[in-house]
Design a protein around this motif. Structure first.
Motif, short mmCIF file in Angstrom:
data_model
loop_
_atom_site.label_atom_id
_atom_site.label_comp_id
_atom_site.label_asym_id
_atom_site.label_seq_id
_atom_site.Cartn_x
_atom_site.Cartn_y
_atom_site.Cartn_z
N HIS A 22 133.46 -29.05 -11.85
CA HIS A 22 133.23 -30.03 -10.80
C HIS A 22 133.56 -29.45 -9.42
O HIS A 22 134.53 -28.73 -9.27
N THR A 23 132.74 -29.76 -8.44
CA THR A 23 133.05 -29.43 -7.05
C THR A 23 132.51 -30.55 -6.17
O THR A 23 131.48 -31.15 -6.48
N ARG A 24 133.21 -30.80 -5.07
CA ARG A 24 132.76 -31.81 -4.12
C ARG A 24 131.91 -31.20 -3.01
O ARG A 24 131.55 -31.88 -2.06
N LEU A 25 131.59 -29.91 -3.13
CA LEU A 25 130.70 -29.26 -2.17
C LEU A 25 129.27 -29.42 -2.70
O LEU A 25 128.90 -28.78 -3.68
N PRO A 26 128.48 -30.28 -2.06
CA PRO A 26 127.12 -30.51 -2.57
C PRO A 26 126.28 -29.23 -2.58
O PRO A 26 126.40 -28.39 -1.69
N ARG A 27 125.44 -29.12 -3.59
CA ARG A 27 124.58 -27.94 -3.73
C ARG A 27 123.74 -27.73 -2.47
O ARG A 27 123.57 -26.61 -2.01
N TYR A 28 123.22 -28.80 -1.88
CA TYR A 28 122.36 -28.67 -0.70
C TYR A 28 123.10 -28.17 0.53
O TYR A 28 122.48 -27.73 1.49
N ALA A 29 124.44 -28.19 0.49
CA ALA A 29 125.22 -27.74 1.65
C ALA A 29 125.87 -26.37 1.44
O ALA A 29 126.55 -25.88 2.32
N ARG A 30 125.62 -25.74 0.32
CA ARG A 30 126.25 -24.45 0.03
C ARG A 30 125.59 -23.33 0.83
O ARG A 30 124.37 -23.21 0.86
N GLY A 31 126.43 -22.54 1.49
CA GLY A 31 125.94 -21.43 2.30
C GLY A 31 125.35 -21.85 3.63
O GLY A 31 124.69 -21.06 4.29
N LYS A 32 125.62 -23.08 4.06
CA LYS A 32 125.03 -23.62 5.29
C LYS A 32 126.02 -23.60 6.44
O LYS A 32 127.23 -23.64 6.25
N ALA A 68 120.27 -31.82 9.87
CA ALA A 68 119.47 -32.11 8.67
C ALA A 68 118.45 -31.01 8.43
O ALA A 68 118.20 -30.61 7.29
N ARG A 69 117.90 -30.48 9.50
CA ARG A 69 116.90 -29.41 9.39
C ARG A 69 117.48 -28.18 8.69
O ARG A 69 116.80 -27.51 7.93
N ASP A 70 118.76 -27.90 8.95
CA ASP A 70 119.40 -26.75 8.30
C ASP A 70 119.67 -27.00 6.82
O ASP A 70 119.71 -26.06 6.03
#
Length: 94
Positions: A22-32, A68-70
């Motif tokens: 489990h992680t609370r770092l959403p996949r869509y925000a990883r490396g952003k 959001a674009r990023d």
């Protein structure tokens, strides 16, 4: 708690990892890339406490603003996520 590592306005990048738990770092925000809005206070690291460990480390949580674009390639708005300190590193490339 010691001084906040990331004061408001600090440009940060989230870690790009896919842990097997489990992680609370959403996949869509990883490396952003984002910008710290404010420190929100310390809390137990959910990644560890969700595994049933009572001794989860306590870390600062930061509100981080992303375009959001990023995150999704489109959108003219911003998204703010609450993220634990260990998910972040200072973005020295921007």
């Amino acid at each position: 708690m010691a001084d906040d590592r990331f004061p408001p306005g600090t440009r940060v990048r989230t870690f790009h990892h896919d842990p097997p738990h489990h992680t609370r770092l959403p996949r869509y925000a990883r490396g952003k890339r984002g910008v710290v809005v404010e420190a929100e206070g310390p809390a137990q690291l959910a990644d560890v406490s969700a595994q049933g460990h009572a001794d989860a480390p306590v870390e600062q949580i930061y509100a981080v603003r992303f375009a959001a674009r990023d995150l999704w390639g489109e959108g003219d708005h911003h998204v703010v996520l609450d993220l634990w300190e260990s998910y972040l590193e200072e973005d020295r490339d921007s």
